[in-house]
Write an enzyme that holds these catalytic residues in place. Sequence first.
Site, PDB file in Angstrom:
ATOM      1  N   TYR A  75      -0.978   1.235   0.547  1.00 38.04           N
ATOM      2  CA  TYR A  75      -0.270   2.971   0.387  1.00 38.04           C
ATOM      3  C   TYR A  75       0.426   3.111   0.243  1.00 38.04           C
ATOM      4  O   TYR A  75       2.053   3.687  -0.547  1.00 38.04           O
ATOM      5  CB  TYR A  75      -1.401   3.121  -0.125  1.00 38.04           C
ATOM      6  CG  TYR A  75      -1.414   4.241  -1.066  1.00 38.04           C
ATOM      7  CD1 TYR A  75      -0.877   4.004  -3.133  1.00 38.04           C
ATOM      8  CD2 TYR A  75      -1.497   5.768  -1.054  1.00 38.04           C
ATOM      9  CE1 TYR A  75      -1.130   5.962  -3.517  1.00 38.04           C
ATOM     10  CE2 TYR A  75      -1.231   6.875  -1.582  1.00 38.04           C
ATOM     11  CZ  TYR A  75      -0.712   6.743  -2.796  1.00 38.04           C
ATOM     12  OH  TYR A  75      -0.652   7.612  -3.295  1.00 38.04           O
ATOM     13  N   SER A  84       3.704  11.560  -1.771  1.00 33.24           N
ATOM     14  CA  SER A  84       2.549  11.679  -1.583  1.00 33.24           C
ATOM     15  C   SER A  84       2.922  12.095  -0.272  1.00 33.24           C
ATOM     16  O   SER A  84       3.314  11.515   0.412  1.00 33.24           O
ATOM     17  CB  SER A  84       2.006  10.375  -1.357  1.00 33.24           C
ATOM     18  OG  SER A  84       0.315  10.396  -1.053  1.00 33.24           O
TER      19      SER A  84
END
Length: 255
Positions: free
Chosen positions: A164, A150
């Site tokens: 995350y 990501s």
Amino acid sequence: MTQQTQTNLSNIAGKVVVITGASSGLGEATARHLAGLGAKVVLGARRAGHLERLVAEIRAAGGEAIATTTDVTDRDQVETLVARAIDQYGRIDVMVNNAGYMALAPMARLKVEEWDRMIDINIKGVLNGVAAALPRMQAQGSGHIINVASVAGTKVFSPIGAVYSATKFAVRAISEGLRAEVGSRIRTTVISPGAVASELKHGSSDAESAKAVGEWYSANEIPAESVARAMAFAISQPPEVDINEILLRPTAQEF
């Protein structure tokens, strides 16, 4: 499309591609796109009904697909998914570790169970995929492992995404370490998307964070097919070319 691009994409035809998290979002878009380019796709996800529908639609469009219900946190299930590819097609050319979970909230909210879940899916799930695919690829003498990270794996998604981001930094570290170990024969790619249309944005149980994330995605997100095309680009390269990392984000996205 240039002649060179067409030639490169033709390299995908006939390749056996295993995809986790394939029932929606990036995984589904990648399965459809690669099957359309002639790949034989082997799909894993937890939702059997979604997988069955996707396989039927790919086959109806002239593609080749099979599926196995798979929870990436269960090493045996990931092993079964990869074994299914070997049993059906005799090899595995590409392993796409795509399954992911994003539960965003400030750390002070102590969403500890969600932290555990992100670690189990985003880190251990990738490692389970590597553990299942790598021995087969080493036996073949070739292969390609693609791990989905990501933009949040390059910059901490503060103030609501510390854990995350940590999991996605880990995916990038695992990918680079794998490249250094086996890169002479097995290609490795890490794909780091920004805001892409998928169910990932719905993972937050914290109401305030979920509202902010939903608004941010609505203002920025691009179609999942954008990532599918990036994966196809990496896969389509000739054997001597290894695209190690692709970072893509919407032009509107500042983070």
